[in-house]
Design a protein around this motif. Structure first.
Motif, PDB file in Angstrom:
ATOM      1  N   GLU A 131       0.694  -1.204   0.055  1.00  9.11           N
ATOM      2  CA  GLU A 131      -0.036   0.015  -0.142  1.00  9.11           C
ATOM      3  C   GLU A 131       0.812   1.254   0.054  1.00  9.11           C
ATOM      4  O   GLU A 131       0.613   2.018  -0.971  1.00  9.11           O
ATOM      5  N   ARG A 132       2.080   1.430   1.018  1.00  7.61           N
ATOM      6  CA  ARG A 132       2.780   2.751   0.941  1.00  7.61           C
ATOM      7  C   ARG A 132       3.654   2.860  -0.276  1.00  7.61           C
ATOM      8  O   ARG A 132       3.603   3.748  -0.724  1.00  7.61           O
ATOM      9  N   GLU A 133       4.221   1.538  -0.818  1.00  3.62           N
ATOM     10  CA  GLU A 133       5.003   1.606  -1.906  1.00  3.62           C
ATOM     11  C   GLU A 133       3.926   2.200  -3.181  1.00  3.62           C
ATOM     12  O   GLU A 133       4.710   3.062  -4.030  1.00  3.62           O
ATOM     13  N   THR A 134       2.822   1.736  -3.381  1.00  3.98           N
ATOM     14  CA  THR A 134       1.987   2.109  -4.567  1.00  3.98           C
ATOM     15  C   THR A 134       1.789   3.463  -4.428  1.00  3.98           C
ATOM     16  O   THR A 134       1.800   4.258  -5.280  1.00  3.98           O
ATOM     17  N   CYS A 135       1.245   4.264  -3.172  1.00  4.45           N
ATOM     18  CA  CYS A 135       1.239   5.459  -2.894  1.00  4.45           C
ATOM     19  C   CYS A 135       2.519   6.329  -3.407  1.00  4.45           C
ATOM     20  O   CYS A 135       2.360   7.317  -3.984  1.00  4.45           O
ATOM     21  N   GLU A 136       3.528   5.833  -2.819  1.00  4.11           N
ATOM     22  CA  GLU A 136       4.823   6.655  -3.098  1.00  4.11           C
ATOM     23  C   GLU A 136       5.557   6.671  -4.647  1.00  4.11           C
ATOM     24  O   GLU A 136       5.784   7.630  -5.002  1.00  4.11           O
ATOM     25  N   GLU A 137       4.966   5.707  -5.201  1.00  7.02           N
ATOM     26  CA  GLU A 137       5.284   5.521  -6.745  1.00  7.02           C
ATOM     27  C   GLU A 137       4.461   6.158  -7.639  1.00  7.02           C
ATOM     28  O   GLU A 137       4.790   6.432  -8.753  1.00  7.02           O
ATOM     29  N   SER A 138       2.903   6.032  -7.116  1.00 17.30           N
ATOM     30  CA  SER A 138       2.080   6.507  -8.141  1.00 17.30           C
ATOM     31  C   SER A 138       1.327   7.730  -7.690  1.00 17.30           C
ATOM     32  O   SER A 138       0.512   8.227  -8.552  1.00 17.30           O
ATOM     33  N   GLY A 139       1.478   8.028  -6.402  1.00 12.82           N
ATOM     34  CA  GLY A 139       0.389   8.993  -5.890  1.00 12.82           C
ATOM     35  C   GLY A 139      -1.096   8.641  -5.527  1.00 12.82           C
ATOM     36  O   GLY A 139      -1.822   9.276  -4.996  1.00 12.82           O
ATOM     37  N   MET A 140      -1.238   7.255  -5.665  1.00 14.27           N
ATOM     38  CA  MET A 140      -2.768   6.796  -5.338  1.00 14.27           C
ATOM     39  C   MET A 140      -2.463   6.223  -3.892  1.00 14.27           C
ATOM     40  O   MET A 140      -1.834   5.182  -3.734  1.00 14.27           O
ATOM     41  N   LYS A 141      -3.658   6.537  -3.224  1.00  8.87           N
ATOM     42  CA  LYS A 141      -3.817   5.550  -1.920  1.00  8.87           C
ATOM     43  C   LYS A 141      -4.461   4.343  -2.289  1.00  8.87           C
ATOM     44  O   LYS A 141      -5.692   4.684  -2.840  1.00  8.87           O
ATOM     45  N   VAL A 142      -4.095   3.368  -1.931  1.00 10.78           N
ATOM     46  CA  VAL A 142      -4.814   1.975  -2.076  1.00 10.78           C
ATOM     47  C   VAL A 142      -4.950   1.384  -0.896  1.00 10.78           C
ATOM     48  O   VAL A 142      -4.433   1.567   0.133  1.00 10.78           O
ATOM     49  N   ARG A 143      -5.919   0.363  -1.013  1.00 12.86           N
ATOM     50  CA  ARG A 143      -6.186  -0.518   0.169  1.00 12.86           C
ATOM     51  C   ARG A 143      -6.013  -1.892  -0.399  1.00 12.86           C
ATOM     52  O   ARG A 143      -6.425  -2.208  -1.373  1.00 12.86           O
ATOM     53  N   ALA A 144      -5.083  -2.722   0.275  1.00 15.05           N
ATOM     54  CA  ALA A 144      -4.939  -4.282   0.016  1.00 15.05           C
ATOM     55  C   ALA A 144      -6.130  -5.213   0.341  1.00 15.05           C
ATOM     56  O   ALA A 144      -6.774  -4.889   1.522  1.00 15.05           O
ATOM     57  N   VAL A 145      -6.730  -5.715  -0.645  1.00 14.26           N
ATOM     58  CA  VAL A 145      -8.084  -6.569  -0.415  1.00 14.26           C
ATOM     59  C   VAL A 145      -7.852  -7.894  -0.453  1.00 14.26           C
ATOM     60  O   VAL A 145      -8.783  -8.764   0.067  1.00 14.26           O
ATOM     61  N   LYS A 146      -6.961  -8.441  -1.233  1.00 15.51           N
ATOM     62  CA  LYS A 146      -6.771  -9.942  -1.315  1.00 15.51           C
ATOM     63  C   LYS A 146      -5.070 -10.224  -1.341  1.00 15.51           C
ATOM     64  O   LYS A 146      -4.407  -9.232  -2.321  1.00 15.51           O
ATOM     65  N   LYS A 147      -4.752 -11.298  -0.976  1.00 18.11           N
ATOM     66  CA  LYS A 147      -3.293 -11.874  -1.070  1.00 18.11           C
ATOM     67  C   LYS A 147      -3.468 -12.537  -2.517  1.00 18.11           C
ATOM     68  O   LYS A 147      -4.090 -13.656  -2.662  1.00 18.11           O
ATOM     69  N   LEU A 148      -2.471 -12.279  -3.472  1.00 15.72           N
ATOM     70  CA  LEU A 148      -2.406 -13.043  -4.510  1.00 15.72           C
ATOM     71  C   LEU A 148      -1.334 -14.090  -4.673  1.00 15.72           C
ATOM     72  O   LEU A 148      -1.267 -14.917  -5.127  1.00 15.72           O
ATOM     73  N   SER A 149      -0.269 -13.473  -4.143  1.00 14.38           N
ATOM     74  CA  SER A 149       0.822 -14.400  -4.008  1.00 14.38           C
ATOM     75  C   SER A 149       1.825 -14.104  -2.721  1.00 14.38           C
ATOM     76  O   SER A 149       1.204 -13.331  -1.894  1.00 14.38           O
ATOM     77  N   SER A 150       2.855 -14.735  -2.390  1.00 11.02           N
ATOM     78  CA  SER A 150       3.584 -14.314  -1.267  1.00 11.02           C
ATOM     79  C   SER A 150       3.846 -13.101  -1.049  1.00 11.02           C
ATOM     80  O   SER A 150       4.189 -12.554   0.054  1.00 11.02           O
ATOM     81  N   ASN A 151       3.854 -12.109  -1.986  1.00 14.19           N
ATOM     82  CA  ASN A 151       4.455 -10.665  -1.872  1.00 14.19           C
ATOM     83  C   ASN A 151       3.531  -9.777  -2.815  1.00 14.19           C
ATOM     84  O   ASN A 151       4.077  -8.782  -3.136  1.00 14.19           O
ATOM     85  N   VAL A 152       2.474 -10.390  -3.493  1.00 14.53           N
ATOM     86  CA  VAL A 152       1.678  -9.348  -4.224  1.00 14.53           C
ATOM     87  C   VAL A 152       0.248  -9.359  -3.977  1.00 14.53           C
ATOM     88  O   VAL A 152      -0.255 -10.467  -3.676  1.00 14.53           O
ATOM     89  N   PHE A 153      -0.063  -8.392  -3.727  1.00 11.79           N
ATOM     90  CA  PHE A 153      -1.693  -7.970  -3.304  1.00 11.79           C
ATOM     91  C   PHE A 153      -2.465  -7.598  -4.230  1.00 11.79           C
ATOM     92  O   PHE A 153      -2.065  -6.430  -4.986  1.00 11.79           O
ATOM     93  N   GLN A 154      -3.507  -7.837  -4.431  1.00 21.43           N
ATOM     94  CA  GLN A 154      -4.851  -7.103  -5.096  1.00 21.43           C
ATOM     95  C   GLN A 154      -5.183  -5.871  -4.252  1.00 21.43           C
ATOM     96  O   GLN A 154      -5.298  -6.160  -3.139  1.00 21.43           O
ATOM     97  N   CYS A 155      -4.851  -4.827  -4.763  1.00 26.22           N
ATOM     98  CA  CYS A 155      -5.351  -3.464  -4.042  1.00 26.22           C
ATOM     99  C   CYS A 155      -6.517  -2.860  -4.933  1.00 26.22           C
ATOM    100  O   CYS A 155      -6.471  -2.679  -6.305  1.00 26.22           O
ATOM    101  N   GLU A 156      -7.191  -1.995  -4.115  1.00 22.59           N
ATOM    102  CA  GLU A 156      -8.248  -1.238  -4.498  1.00 22.59           C
ATOM    103  C   GLU A 156      -7.997   0.468  -4.568  1.00 22.59           C
ATOM    104  O   GLU A 156      -7.215   0.620  -3.477  1.00 22.59           O
ATOM    105  N   ILE A 157      -8.185   1.358  -5.368  1.00 18.68           N
ATOM    106  CA  ILE A 157      -8.038   2.768  -5.198  1.00 18.68           C
ATOM    107  C   ILE A 157      -8.732   3.454  -4.133  1.00 18.68           C
ATOM    108  O   ILE A 157     -10.023   3.205  -4.308  1.00 18.68           O
ATOM    109  N   VAL A 158      -8.279   4.052  -3.292  1.00 17.63           N
ATOM    110  CA  VAL A 158      -8.968   4.716  -2.123  1.00 17.63           C
ATOM    111  C   VAL A 158      -9.201   6.016  -2.609  1.00 17.63           C
ATOM    112  O   VAL A 158     -10.305   6.739  -2.376  1.00 17.63           O
ATOM    113  N   ALA A 159      -8.008   6.846  -2.975  1.00 19.27           N
ATOM    114  CA  ALA A 159      -8.045   8.228  -3.558  1.00 19.27           C
ATOM    115  C   ALA A 159      -6.927   8.456  -4.591  1.00 19.27           C
ATOM    116  O   ALA A 159      -5.681   7.767  -4.109  1.00 19.27           O
ATOM    117  N   GLU A 160      -7.252   9.148  -5.583  1.00 15.07           N
ATOM    118  CA  GLU A 160      -5.949   9.373  -6.452  1.00 15.07           C
ATOM    119  C   GLU A 160      -5.396  10.771  -5.941  1.00 15.07           C
ATOM    120  O   GLU A 160      -6.090  11.757  -5.257  1.00 15.07           O
TER     121      GLU A 160
END
Length: 166
Positions: A57-86
Motif C-alpha cells: 500500500e505504502r509503496e504504491t502511494c509513493e510511486e503512483s500518488g494513489m492511496k490504495v487498500r490491499a483487499v486480497k493476497k495473490l501471491s507471497s508478496n503481491v496483493f490485489q489493491c483497490e484505489i481509495v484516493a487519487e
C-alpha cells in the motif's frame, strides 16, 4: 497505518507490490533504474515492523500518488489493491513518482517488463484482468493448485502460479 494485516490475516514482513485494476486495466509503473529496467507493479522495500500488505500500500502511494487498500493476497508478496484516493500522496519519496501506464489484457504480452521482481508478473496480471470465472469450479491438482484456472506448482518459488506446470 493500515489495518490490512488484520483484515487479510497476513502478518509476515516482506518486500511487496500491488496489482491495481481500474476499468479492466492494470496499473504499471516504469522503473528506469537497476540492471533490468522496465514496466513493473508498484511496490518495493519493506520498513521494519511493516506487514507485507502495508508495504504494498505504502509503496504504491509513493510511486503512483494513489492511496490504495490491499483487499486480497495473490501471491507471497503481491496483493490485489483497490484505489481509495487519487493524488493522495503528494510528497515524492526515494525515486519519486514514476511514469504510470494502465495496461489492458491485450497489452500484457507486448510490454517490456522489469526483470527479477514479484514472480510471475505477467501471469498475475492476466489472472487479475481475466473475465470473471466465479462459476467455474476450482478443482485442485495433486499439489493443491487450481488446475482449471491455469495454475500449476512452480518449483522456483515453491507455490502455485498461473502458467506454471504441476
Amino acid at each position: 497505518t493500515s489495518d490490512c494485516a488484520g483484515r487479510l490475516q497476513h502478518f509476515s514482513e516482506s518486500n511487496s507490490a500491488c496489482i491495481v485494476v481500474r476499468e479492466s486495466r492494470a496499473l504499471l509503473v516504469w522503473v528506469p533504474y537497476g540492471s533490468d529496467p522496465g514496466w513493473d507493479l508498484p511496490g518495493g522495500w519493506k520498513h521494519d515492523g511493516e506487514a507485507a500488505c502495508e508495504t504494498a500500500e505504502r509503496e504504491t502511494c509513493e510511486e503512483s500518488g494513489m492511496k490504495v487498500r490491499a483487499v486480497k493476497k495473490l501471491s507471497s508478496n503481491v496483493f490485489q489493491c483497490e484505489i481509495v484516493a487519487e493524488d493522495a500522496c503528494r510528497n515524492p519519496v526515494d525515486e519519486g513518482f514514476l511514469q504510470k501506464k494502465w495496461a489492458s489484457l491485450e497489452d500484457l504480452n507486448s510490454l517490456d517488463y522489469r526483470g527479477n521482481t514479484w514472480g510471475d508478473k505477467r501471469g498475475l496480471l492476466k489472472q487479475a484482468l481475466a473475465p470473471s470465472k466465479q462459476n467455474e469450479p476450482a478443482w485442485p491438482d495433486v499439489c493443491g493448485c487450481k488446475m482449471c484456472r491455469g495454475e500449476g506448482f512452480s518449483s522456483g518459488v515453491q507455490q502455485c502460479g498461473v502458467g506454471s506446470a504441476s
